[in-house]
Design a protein around this motif. Structure first.
Motif, PDB file in Angstrom:
ATOM      1  N   UNK A  48       2.929 -52.276  33.171  1.00  0.00           N
ATOM      2  CA  UNK A  48       4.219 -52.607  33.788  1.00  0.00           C
ATOM      3  C   UNK A  48       4.593 -54.063  33.527  1.00  0.00           C
ATOM      4  N   UNK A  49       3.877 -54.727  32.604  1.00  0.00           N
ATOM      5  CA  UNK A  49       4.041 -56.174  32.401  1.00  0.00           C
ATOM      6  C   UNK A  49       4.579 -56.494  31.002  1.00  0.00           C
ATOM      7  N   UNK A  50       5.254 -57.649  30.872  1.00  0.00           N
ATOM      8  CA  UNK A  50       5.575 -58.136  29.533  1.00  0.00           C
ATOM      9  C   UNK A  50       4.291 -58.377  28.731  1.00  0.00           C
ATOM     10  N   UNK A  51       4.386 -58.327  27.431  1.00  0.00           N
ATOM     11  CA  UNK A  51       3.203 -58.474  26.575  1.00  0.00           C
ATOM     12  C   UNK A  51       2.495 -59.804  26.807  1.00  0.00           C
ATOM     13  N   UNK A  52       1.195 -59.738  27.046  1.00  0.00           N
ATOM     14  CA  UNK A  52       0.341 -60.918  27.190  1.00  0.00           C
ATOM     15  C   UNK A  52       0.803 -61.873  28.287  1.00  0.00           C
ATOM     16  N   UNK A  53       1.529 -61.361  29.277  1.00  0.00           N
ATOM     17  CA  UNK A  53       2.017 -62.239  30.343  1.00  0.00           C
ATOM     18  C   UNK A  53       0.832 -62.802  31.122  1.00  0.00           C
ATOM     19  N   UNK A  54       0.841 -64.117  31.413  1.00  0.00           N
ATOM     20  CA  UNK A  54      -0.326 -64.747  32.056  1.00  0.00           C
ATOM     21  C   UNK A  54      -0.741 -64.046  33.345  1.00  0.00           C
ATOM     22  N   UNK A  55      -2.022 -63.741  33.450  1.00  0.00           N
ATOM     23  CA  UNK A  55      -2.576 -63.216  34.685  1.00  0.00           C
ATOM     24  C   UNK A  55      -2.364 -61.738  34.894  1.00  0.00           C
ATOM     25  N   UNK A  56      -1.156 -61.253  34.703  1.00  0.00           N
ATOM     26  CA  UNK A  56      -0.841 -59.840  34.913  1.00  0.00           C
ATOM     27  C   UNK A  56      -1.065 -59.055  33.617  1.00  0.00           C
ATOM     28  N   UNK A  57      -0.342 -59.429  32.572  1.00  0.00           N
ATOM     29  CA  UNK A  57      -0.551 -58.782  31.292  1.00  0.00           C
ATOM     30  C   UNK A  57      -1.944 -59.012  30.745  1.00  0.00           C
ATOM     31  N   UNK A  58      -2.482 -60.213  30.953  1.00  0.00           N
ATOM     32  CA  UNK A  58      -3.813 -60.498  30.416  1.00  0.00           C
ATOM     33  C   UNK A  58      -4.913 -59.790  31.208  1.00  0.00           C
ATOM     34  N   UNK A  59      -4.666 -59.440  32.472  1.00  0.00           N
ATOM     35  CA  UNK A  59      -5.644 -58.634  33.214  1.00  0.00           C
ATOM     36  C   UNK A  59      -5.791 -57.264  32.572  1.00  0.00           C
ATOM     37  N   UNK A  60      -4.678 -56.686  32.147  1.00  0.00           N
ATOM     38  CA  UNK A  60      -4.738 -55.412  31.432  1.00  0.00           C
ATOM     39  C   UNK A  60      -5.503 -55.571  30.117  1.00  0.00           C
ATOM     40  N   UNK A  61      -5.211 -56.647  29.391  1.00  0.00           N
ATOM     41  CA  UNK A  61      -5.930 -56.916  28.149  1.00  0.00           C
ATOM     42  C   UNK A  61      -7.429 -57.036  28.389  1.00  0.00           C
ATOM     43  N   UNK A  62      -7.795 -57.691  29.504  1.00  0.00           N
ATOM     44  CA  UNK A  62      -9.211 -57.892  29.799  1.00  0.00           C
ATOM     45  C   UNK A  62      -9.931 -56.573  30.034  1.00  0.00           C
ATOM     46  N   UNK A  63      -9.299 -55.664  30.765  1.00  0.00           N
ATOM     47  CA  UNK A  63      -9.927 -54.350  30.990  1.00  0.00           C
ATOM     48  C   UNK A  63     -10.268 -53.716  29.651  1.00  0.00           C
ATOM     49  N   UNK A  64      -9.299 -53.717  28.738  1.00  0.00           N
ATOM     50  CA  UNK A  64      -9.517 -53.104  27.435  1.00  0.00           C
ATOM     51  C   UNK A  64     -10.597 -53.832  26.648  1.00  0.00           C
ATOM     52  N   UNK A 204      14.884 -53.958  43.371  1.00  0.00           N
ATOM     53  CA  UNK A 204      13.645 -53.806  42.617  1.00  0.00           C
ATOM     54  C   UNK A 204      13.937 -53.987  41.137  1.00  0.00           C
ATOM     55  N   UNK A 205      13.307 -54.980  40.529  1.00  0.00           N
ATOM     56  CA  UNK A 205      13.452 -55.255  39.108  1.00  0.00           C
ATOM     57  C   UNK A 205      12.078 -55.475  38.510  1.00  0.00           C
ATOM     58  N   UNK A 206      11.883 -55.062  37.272  1.00  0.00           N
ATOM     59  CA  UNK A 206      10.640 -55.396  36.584  1.00  0.00           C
ATOM     60  C   UNK A 206      10.659 -56.869  36.213  1.00  0.00           C
ATOM     61  N   UNK A 207       9.490 -57.398  35.852  1.00  0.00           N
ATOM     62  CA  UNK A 207       9.374 -58.829  35.608  1.00  0.00           C
ATOM     63  C   UNK A 207      10.373 -59.372  34.604  1.00  0.00           C
ATOM     64  N   UNK A 208      10.538 -58.678  33.490  1.00  0.00           N
ATOM     65  CA  UNK A 208      11.415 -59.170  32.446  1.00  0.00           C
ATOM     66  C   UNK A 208      12.893 -59.151  32.796  1.00  0.00           C
ATOM     67  N   UNK A 209      13.256 -58.451  33.865  1.00  0.00           N
ATOM     68  CA  UNK A 209      14.670 -58.358  34.260  1.00  0.00           C
ATOM     69  C   UNK A 209      15.077 -59.427  35.262  1.00  0.00           C
TER      70      UNK A 209
END
Length: 372
Positions: A48-64, A204-209
């Motif tokens: 649900x995050x922008x690509x490589x977004x600090x902390x949120x997007x990178x948490x997803x990257x870390x799991x992988x 309610x808006x996603x981060x990029x909006x």
């Protein structure tokens, strides 16, 4: 100790995975060890995050990254940002229906499926980050979450926490309860319900909006996360008044959800690896947010002239009354949600009793002494 026994110790495995991975910026096929005598399991994670977004997007990257490295090349989890396969708010359905294998996001985004999902991210006047970790891991929260998400063909895990969130960015000062009336604010989850009771309009808006909406005047204020992520989005350029602490998300759990059929088809080693990778990412996430928020706050205040503000005691009292009612109403929406709510509130109150004689007075005394 054989490999399976080692992996079953999730705390040990999580620490081993985190330390073994090193640079987590490369995802997917860049694994160090070949898959020998075993097929590679390829999984697609939508977020649900922008690509490589600090902390949120990178948490997803870390799991992988943690899971891929620990598997010796037999797992290949690839991360796709919001919009690359499905939009942010379509991630849950994509995994439930099997379009994607797993997601990384905030569970309160799925409150339209069940109001109980709110309790697995954050609720107003709810648990802190360490408290929600305690409830999910040891207080029965995981079993309830498994049951809830299982109704939608999903297996859930904790996989990140942003810690305490700020009250938000405002284009004008909020000096009284009356100033909330008519306020158009981006605030999801039950925090949005509280704002509506205060007379505002929750969006309610996603981060990029968010930034374009602030810039155009579509919204007057927004909450997002905290100084680190807020600085990255540059909200201070449009809304100079920064309020904290927030009431709505005192510790926000981020989740991984895996298609239940995909999960059940994994062998026990892969299940243990993914579980441990989520735990490792969860711990790293909270540590990173805690440190980076402090650094970013200094930049916001001293380099960008952000004006730090606090809600008044009168506002907090009214917000508190509304919050407890909103959370109670939500918690009694249906039988499943009621069970989650009752477990959550019992655990929150018990841990609050401990916090009252431990961290809360300690922090107050430390602040008094160090400030002189």
């Amino acid at each position: 100790m054989d490999r399976r026994t080692f992996l079953s110790g999730a705390a040990i495995a999580g620490a081993s995975i985190a330390s073994a991975c090193g640079d987590t910026s490369q995802q997917g096929s860049d694994v160090a060890s070949p898959a020998i005598n075993r097929g590679v399991k390829r999984l697609r994670m939508v977020t649900t995050w922008p690509a490589n977004f600090p902390g949120l997007g990178t948490a997803a990257n870390n799991v992988a990254a943690y899971a891929n490295a620990a598997s010796g090349g037999t797992l290949d989890i690839r991360v796709y940002a919001a919009g690359e396969i499905v939009s942010a708010f379509e991630a849950f359905d994509a995994v439930s229906e099997g379009t994607a294998d797993m997601y990384h996001g905030a569970e309160y985004y799925w409150q339209g499926k069940s109001p109980a999902f709110n309790f697995f991210t954050a609720v107003p006047l709810g648990m802190t980050a360490t408290e929600i970790m305690g409830w999910v891991e040891f207080g029965g929260g995981q079993a309830l979450w498994d049951e809830l998400s299982g109704q939608f063909n999903i297996k859930p895990f904790q996989a990140g926490n942003s810690g305490h969130q700020m009250g938000g960015w405002f284009k004008r000062e909020i000096n009284s309860l009356e100033d909330f009336r008519g306020l158009r604010m981006r605030i999801p989850g039950l925090g949005g319900n509280v704002l509506r009771e205060l007379g505002g309009a929750a969006v309610t808006l996603s981060g990029g909006e968010i930034y374009p909406a602030l810039q155009s005047g579509a919204i007057d204020a927004t909450e997002w996360v905290g100084p680190w992520n807020d600085l990255a989005f540059g909200f201070y350029r449009e809304a100079p008044f920064y309020y904290g602490p927030g009431f709505h998300e005192p510790g926000s759990c981020l989740g991984v959800g895996m298609n239940l059929g995909v999960w059940n088809d994994l062998d026990e080693d892969h299940k243990a690896i993914i579980h441990a990778a989520c735990r490792a990412a969860n711990n790293v996430s909270l540590a990173e947010f805690t440190y980076q928020n402090a650094q970013a706050l200094d930049v916001l205040l001293n380099e960008h002239g952000v004006q730090l503000r606090s809600f008044t005691d009168e506002m907090w009292s009214r917000i508190g009354e509304i919050s407890e009612q909103v959370v109670s109403d939500t918690g009694n929406a249906d039988a499943m949600t009621r069970r989650v709510y009752e477990s959550y509130i019992t655990a929150r109150n018990q841990m609050q009793n401990w916090g009252r004689i431990s961290e809360m007075p300690y922090m107050a005394h430390r602040d008094r002494i160090l400030r002189g």
